[in-house]
Design a protein around this motif. Structure first.
Motif, short mmCIF file in Angstrom:
data_model
loop_
_atom_site.label_atom_id
_atom_site.label_comp_id
_atom_site.label_asym_id
_atom_site.label_seq_id
_atom_site.Cartn_x
_atom_site.Cartn_y
_atom_site.Cartn_z
N VAL A 199 0.85 -1.20 0.00
CA VAL A 199 0.00 0.00 0.00
C VAL A 199 0.89 1.25 0.00
N GLU A 200 1.93 1.20 0.85
CA GLU A 200 2.84 2.35 0.95
C GLU A 200 3.49 2.62 -0.43
N ASP A 201 3.96 1.56 -1.08
CA ASP A 201 4.60 1.73 -2.40
C ASP A 201 3.61 2.34 -3.40
N LYS A 202 2.35 1.92 -3.28
CA LYS A 202 1.33 2.43 -4.21
C LYS A 202 1.11 3.93 -3.98
N VAL A 203 1.03 4.31 -2.70
CA VAL A 203 0.83 5.73 -2.37
C VAL A 203 1.98 6.55 -2.94
N ILE A 204 3.21 6.10 -2.66
CA ILE A 204 4.40 6.85 -3.12
C ILE A 204 4.40 6.92 -4.64
N VAL A 212 3.04 21.91 -0.91
CA VAL A 212 2.71 22.39 0.44
C VAL A 212 2.37 21.13 1.23
N ILE A 213 3.18 20.82 2.21
CA ILE A 213 3.01 19.55 2.91
C ILE A 213 2.49 19.78 4.33
N GLY A 214 1.27 19.34 4.59
CA GLY A 214 0.80 19.35 5.97
C GLY A 214 -0.53 19.95 6.33
N PRO A 215 -1.09 20.90 5.54
CA PRO A 215 -2.37 21.47 5.99
C PRO A 215 -3.46 20.38 6.07
N GLY A 216 -4.00 20.19 7.26
CA GLY A 216 -5.05 19.19 7.45
C GLY A 216 -4.62 17.77 7.20
N LEU A 217 -3.33 17.48 7.41
CA LEU A 217 -2.82 16.14 7.11
C LEU A 217 -3.23 15.13 8.19
N GLY A 218 -3.38 15.62 9.43
CA GLY A 218 -3.63 14.69 10.54
C GLY A 218 -2.32 14.08 11.01
N ARG A 219 -2.42 13.21 12.00
CA ARG A 219 -1.18 12.67 12.59
C ARG A 219 -1.15 11.15 12.60
N ASP A 220 -1.85 10.55 11.68
CA ASP A 220 -1.86 9.09 11.62
C ASP A 220 -0.45 8.58 11.27
N PRO A 221 0.08 7.61 12.05
CA PRO A 221 1.47 7.16 11.84
C PRO A 221 1.73 6.60 10.45
N PHE A 222 0.81 5.79 9.91
CA PHE A 222 1.05 5.21 8.59
C PHE A 222 1.08 6.30 7.52
N LEU A 223 0.12 7.22 7.63
CA LEU A 223 0.04 8.32 6.66
C LEU A 223 1.31 9.17 6.72
N LEU A 224 1.78 9.47 7.96
CA LEU A 224 2.98 10.31 8.09
C LEU A 224 4.22 9.59 7.56
N GLU A 225 4.26 8.27 7.72
CA GLU A 225 5.39 7.49 7.18
C GLU A 225 5.43 7.67 5.64
N CYS A 226 4.26 7.58 5.02
CA CYS A 226 4.19 7.77 3.55
C CYS A 226 4.62 9.19 3.18
N VAL A 227 4.19 10.17 3.98
CA VAL A 227 4.53 11.56 3.66
C VAL A 227 6.03 11.81 3.82
N SER A 228 6.66 11.12 4.77
CA SER A 228 8.11 11.31 4.89
C SER A 228 8.81 10.79 3.62
N LYS A 229 8.27 9.72 3.02
CA LYS A 229 8.86 9.21 1.76
C LYS A 229 8.59 10.21 0.61
N ILE A 230 7.43 10.87 0.67
CA ILE A 230 7.12 11.87 -0.36
C ILE A 230 8.11 13.04 -0.27
#
Ligand SMILES: NC(=O)C1=CN([C@@H]2O[C@H](COP(=O)(O)OP(=O)(O)OC[C@H]3O[C@@H](n4cnc5c(N)ncnc54)[C@H](OP(=O)(O)O)[C@@H]3O)[C@@H](O)[C@H]2O)[C@@H](O)CC1
Ligand SMILES: Nc1ncnc2c1ncn2[C@@H]1O[C@H](COP(=O)(O)OP(=O)(O)OP(=O)(O)O)[C@@H](O)[C@H]1O
Ligand SMILES: [Mg+2]
Length: 360
Positions: free
Chosen positions: A138-143, A157-175
């Motif tokens: 799933v992570e690979d697909k998102v990236i 622009v990274i972060g407005p209304g992103l939330g703090r879900d750990p899986f989502l943030l892990e994907c965003v760090s790869k982005i």
């Protein structure tokens, strides 16, 4: 690519910027300059706005005035990514994308048909039954979904209304890593700052990163990076140290006065805005920084220009966005008084910019 300027225009702008950003300080003795540099210097935001805003040229094609992408929007927050993305368009970008979760996408699309919305981000609850291997897929697909667009963007622009879900943030760090690999500038705001504060290496020494913390986000950054509390007495110096410690990223510290530093210089914008503190004004700012940074970056790519650190695209983008937001907030307040909302300020962006840089 953004529009190119003629060499005479560029020369005029260069001379103008030297006057605007250095002013008479260039003629001061070294000792006096050193003393002044320990404080912030008021930026002439209107001059910077005039300098970086490109003229409307009928020869330009769609996309040349900027392609912005907002990474944000989850179950809780759909307003913040919308505000950032629509502000980018209202200021003058040609295309504005939003990469958000599947839940948030139909809501954000319904706010505006102007936005290109990608329902690609995943939160932990949607994959809670998955094995580790399935989660990695799933992570690979998102990236992959973001990567296929990355090279086209002028700024994220990274972060407005992103939330703090750990899986989502892990994907965003790869982005973020992808953006750095492609040399795409990014503005980190809201929950993106929560991610970055806990993983400073994600932005450290990336000169195209801009952080736009509010009072809470700034406090957390200072505590984490400088290991101390916010020092209001020496706000400029502390901001400069913070930016330097993060390897020369640009930081816009939001507040009554907006302070901006890249670890070298400190600029301030304190044009009177609005006494209303409704939520979402920081989101307008982050979308604005992305557009003005992209435009300033285009000026920088002109071979005839010789940018000094004080006129880095990131610094210019922050000054321009802060000045415009404040002007639009003031105008919205004259019209709506106590009922002024973020959407009213967004409606005033065009008129405020027109006042400074007429379209024709
Ligand atoms: N419509 C939407 O979808 C919007 C969504 N948004 C998104 O929300 C997410 C979280 O961002 P955030 O800004 O709400 O979180 P954060 O900075 O932790 O503040 C939380 C609390 O801190 C306090 N507080 C604030 N200022 C203060 C001050 N000067 N001095 C002292 N205290 C102060 C105040 O709490 P209080 O104690 O007053 O209740 C405030 O409520 C993020 O993704 C963002 O993008 C927003 O963009 C808005 C529009
Ligand atoms: N006390 C203040 N007086 C005047 N203007 C302010 C004040 N505080 C913030 N601003 C202006 O509002 C803009 C947004 O700052 P704010 O601190 O509200 O961001 P934020 O908390 O991230 O907003 P958001 O609700 O979008 O998350 C700043 O750029 C600044 O220009
Ligand atoms: Mg915010």
């Amino acid at each position: 690519m953004l529009v190119k300027h003629s060499s005479s225009t560029v020369l005029r702008r260069q001379q103008f910027l030297v006057r605007t950003l250095c002013g008479s300080r260039t003629h001061l003795p070294k000792l006096i300059r050193a003393t002044m540099s320990s404080k912030s210097e008021a930026a002439d935001a209107e001059s910077v706005l005039r300098t970086v805003t490109p003229s409307l040229d009928p020869k330009r094609h769609k996309g040349q005035a900027g392609k912005i992408a907002v990474i944000g929007g989850c179950r809780e927050y759909t307003g913040a990514p919308y505000f950032a993305a629509i502000s980018a368009l209202k200021i003058g970008a040609d295309l504005s994308h939003v990469f958000c979760t599947k839940d948030a996408a139909p809501v954000i699309k319904s706010y505006s048909p102007e936005l290109i919305v990608h329902p690609v981000l995943e939160e932990s609850y949607t994959i809670s039954q998955f094995s580790e291997e399935e989660k990695r897929k799933v992570e690979d697909k998102v990236i992959g979904e973001v990567d296929k667009w990355m090279e086209r963007f002028d700024c994220l622009v990274i972060g407005p209304g992103l939330g703090r879900d750990p899986f989502l943030l892990e994907c965003v760090s790869k982005i973020m890593l992808l953006a750095k690999k492609s040399n795409v500038p990014f503005v980190v705001d809201g929950d993106g700052l929560f991610l970055v504060t806990n993983s400073i290496d994600l932005v450290k020494s990336y000169p195209l990163a801009v952080l736009t913390p509010n009072v809470n986000e700034y406090k957390r950054l200072v505590q984490k990076v400088l290991n101390c509390e916010v020092d209001e007495e020496n706000a400029g110096d502390q901001l400069r140290s913070l930016a330097k410690q993060i390897g020369g990223v640009t930081i816009l510290r939001k507040g009554k006065t907006d302070l901006i530093s890249n670890g070298e210089i400190v600029k301030s914008v304190s044009i009177y805005g609005s006494p209303r503190r409704c939520g979402g004004q920081g989101d307008i700012l982050s979308g604005g920084v992305a557009v003005f940074l992209s435009w300033a970056q285009q000026l920088k790519s002109d071979p005839e220009r010789n940018f000094s650190p004080s006129e880095s695209p990131a610094i210019l983008g922050c000054i321009a966005a802060s000045g415009l937001l404040r002007k639009a907030a003031a105008l919205a307040f004259t019209k709506h008084k106590r009922s002024t909302l973020t959407s009213d300020i967004i409606e005033c962006l065009g008129e405020s910019l027109e006042d400074i840089c007429p379209a024709s």
